[in-house]
Design an enzyme around this catalytic site. Structure first.
Site, PDB file in Angstrom:
ATOM      1  CB  CYS A 120      12.963 -56.805  26.716  1.00  0.00           C
ATOM      2  SG  CYS A 120      13.621 -55.595  25.424  1.00  0.00           S
ATOM      3  CB  CYS A 130      15.378 -53.585  23.056  1.00  0.00           C
ATOM      4  SG  CYS A 130      13.535 -53.436  22.346  1.00  0.00           S
ATOM      5  CE  LYS A 195       9.900 -58.173  20.484  1.00  0.00           C
ATOM      6  NZ  LYS A 195      10.560 -57.790  21.315  1.00  0.00           N
ATOM      7  CD  GLU A 233      18.664 -64.341  15.746  1.00  0.00           C
ATOM      8  OE1 GLU A 233      18.939 -64.793  16.522  1.00  0.00           O
ATOM      9  OE2 GLU A 233      18.916 -63.111  15.188  1.00  0.00           O
ATOM     10  CE  LYS A 248       6.463 -60.041  20.627  1.00  0.00           C
ATOM     11  NZ  LYS A 248       7.287 -59.450  21.647  1.00  0.00           N
ATOM     12  CE1 TYR A 313      -0.721 -58.838  26.014  1.00  0.00           C
ATOM     13  CE2 TYR A 313      -0.699 -59.145  23.631  1.00  0.00           C
ATOM     14  CZ  TYR A 313      -0.185 -58.751  24.725  1.00  0.00           C
ATOM     15  OH  TYR A 313       1.168 -58.219  24.711  1.00  0.00           O
TER      16      TYR A 313
HETATM   17  C1  PBG Z   1       9.726 -55.982  24.361  1.00  0.00           C
HETATM   18  C2  PBG Z   1       8.455 -56.742  23.791  1.00  0.00           C
HETATM   19  C3  PBG Z   1       7.566 -56.253  22.889  1.00  0.00           C
HETATM   20  C4  PBG Z   1       6.720 -57.204  22.721  1.00  0.00           C
HETATM   21  C5  PBG Z   1       6.779 -58.049  23.538  1.00  0.00           C
HETATM   22  N1  PBG Z   1       7.977 -57.971  24.371  1.00  0.00           N
HETATM   23  C6  PBG Z   1       7.565 -54.915  22.274  1.00  0.00           C
HETATM   24  C7  PBG Z   1       8.373 -54.550  21.028  1.00  0.00           C
HETATM   25  O1  PBG Z   1       9.504 -55.304  20.577  1.00  0.00           O
HETATM   26  O2  PBG Z   1       8.189 -53.452  20.856  1.00  0.00           O
HETATM   27  C8  PBG Z   1       5.462 -56.810  21.926  1.00  0.00           C
HETATM   28  C9  PBG Z   1       4.197 -57.716  22.583  1.00  0.00           C
HETATM   29  C10 PBG Z   1       2.894 -57.349  21.758  1.00  0.00           C
HETATM   30  O3  PBG Z   1       2.888 -56.569  20.767  1.00  0.00           O
HETATM   31  O4  PBG Z   1       2.045 -57.877  22.376  1.00  0.00           O
HETATM   32  N2  PBG Z   1      10.804 -55.925  23.809  1.00  0.00           N
END
Ligand code: PBG
Length: 327
Positions: A120, A130, A195, A233, A248, A313
């Site tokens: 990204c 992004c 996402k 998607e 996610k 995490y």
């Molecule tokens: C980057 C990305 C993000 C996350 C993973 N890859 C951030 C976003 O879209 O702002 C979020 C991961 C997390 O909150 O643990 N595009």
């Protein structure tokens, strides 16, 4: 036949009986540990909004990766925090960039550990969006080109899996085509297919210093109100060549995990994001919930929903607990 001949409690009477009828398994082999890698030497900087999470410079990263591997976790997911950011996010596709260097070092020190890279631009752009911004909007097609360059440089450094998290249209097809052209037909693509534009990314944006300086991400990430669109998607990403799909965040999107799994049959990952992590940490730090029980319950529920593997995490901590045996 019902009560009293049917008594569902009979099979709940001991750990052994509960174990026999347990429908869902959860083990270290199902987990992926996200890691933040930063420029500098021998750094281990705590992320304030995510207690227990650090940003690692490369030497410290290698040490941490050794502990992760020893806990039985098969893979890590890398996020880079470059020392400089610019308009075009050029640190993302720099062969000497922080992720590229970390991948090379990791593959040398821990060759069996699967290395996944987040693809990204948001950690690398000075505006935090992004992609490449034109007239106040992220330009889809220019961004796709830059993402493909990023994925190739990660593959060249030795990444086993590239994971695009940008939500641009057509990026999977373009990345697959260009990886093949450049001699990387075996590099796996794990697409962040569904996402959502989520408030639960807040702590991550502090960790990665990637909060957008203007606007938001509603123009490319999914509307939390939509489910059918997530399935579309996922289908498109598979047609374009994705090997596995990610949903996610995880906890509030378990219905999406289930639908994507059932409607595609593809390998599906669920990502327990930063806000989900920090919420559990904050509540347990206050003594309001039991951390270990809450973490393991949250993870098993993602597996029950249909996720094949989980990004969390808590991965290292959970793997250690799981190694000690449950109940
Ligand atoms: C980057 C990305 C993000 C996350 C993973 N890859 C951030 C976003 O879209 O702002 C979020 C991961 C997390 O909150 O643990 N595009």
């Amino acid at each position: 036949m019902s009560f009293p001949s049917t008594r569902l409690r009979r099979l709940r009477r001991s750990p052994a009986l509960r174990g026999l009828v347990r429908e869902t398994s959860l083990g270290p082999a199902d987990l992926i540990q996200p890691l933040f890698v930063t420029a500098g030497t021998d750094l281990r900087e705590p992320v304030e909004s995510m207690p227990g999470v650090n940003r690692f410079s490369i030497a410290a990263l290698l040490e941490e990766a050794g502990e992760i591997e020893a806990a039985g976790i098969p893979a890590v997911l890398l996020f880079g925090i470059p020392s400089e950011k610019d308009e075009a996010g050029s640190g993302a596709y720099d062969d000497e960039g922080v992720v590229q260097m970390a991948v090379r070092a990791l593959k040398e020190a821990h060759p069996d550990l699967v290395v996944i890279t987040d693809v990204c631009l948001c950690e690398y752009t000075d505006h935090g969006q992004c992609g490449f911004v034109r007239d106040g909007q992220v330009d889809n097609d220019v961004t796709v080109e830059l993402l493909a360059r990023t994925a190739i440089s990660h593959a060249e450094a030795g990444a086993d899996i590239v994971a695009p998290s940008d939500m641009m249209d057509g990026r999977i097809g373009s990345i697959r085509y260009q990886l093949d052209e450049e001699g990387h037909p075996d590099t796996v693509i794990l697409s962040y297919a569904a996402k959502y534009a989520s408030a639960f990314y807040g702590p991550f944006r502090e960790a990665a210093e990637s909060t957008p300086k203007f606007g938001d991400r509603l123009g490319y990430q999914l509307d939390p109100a939509n489910g059918d669109e997530a399935v579309r998607e996922a289908m498109l990403d598979l047609e374009e060549g994705a090997d596995a799909l990610m949903v996610k965040p995880a906890s509030h999107y378990l219905d999406i995990v289930r639908r994507v799994k059932e409607e595609t049959g593809a390998p599906v990952a669920a990502y327990q994001v930063s806000g989900e992590y920090s919420a559990i940490k904050a509540a347990s730090a206050n003594g309001w919930i039991d951390e270990k029980a809450a973490v393991l319950e949250s993870l098993v529920s993602m597996r029950r929903a249909g996720a094949d593997f989980l990004v969390s995490y808590f991965a290292k901590e959970a793997a250690v607990w799981l190694g000690e045996g449950q109940e």
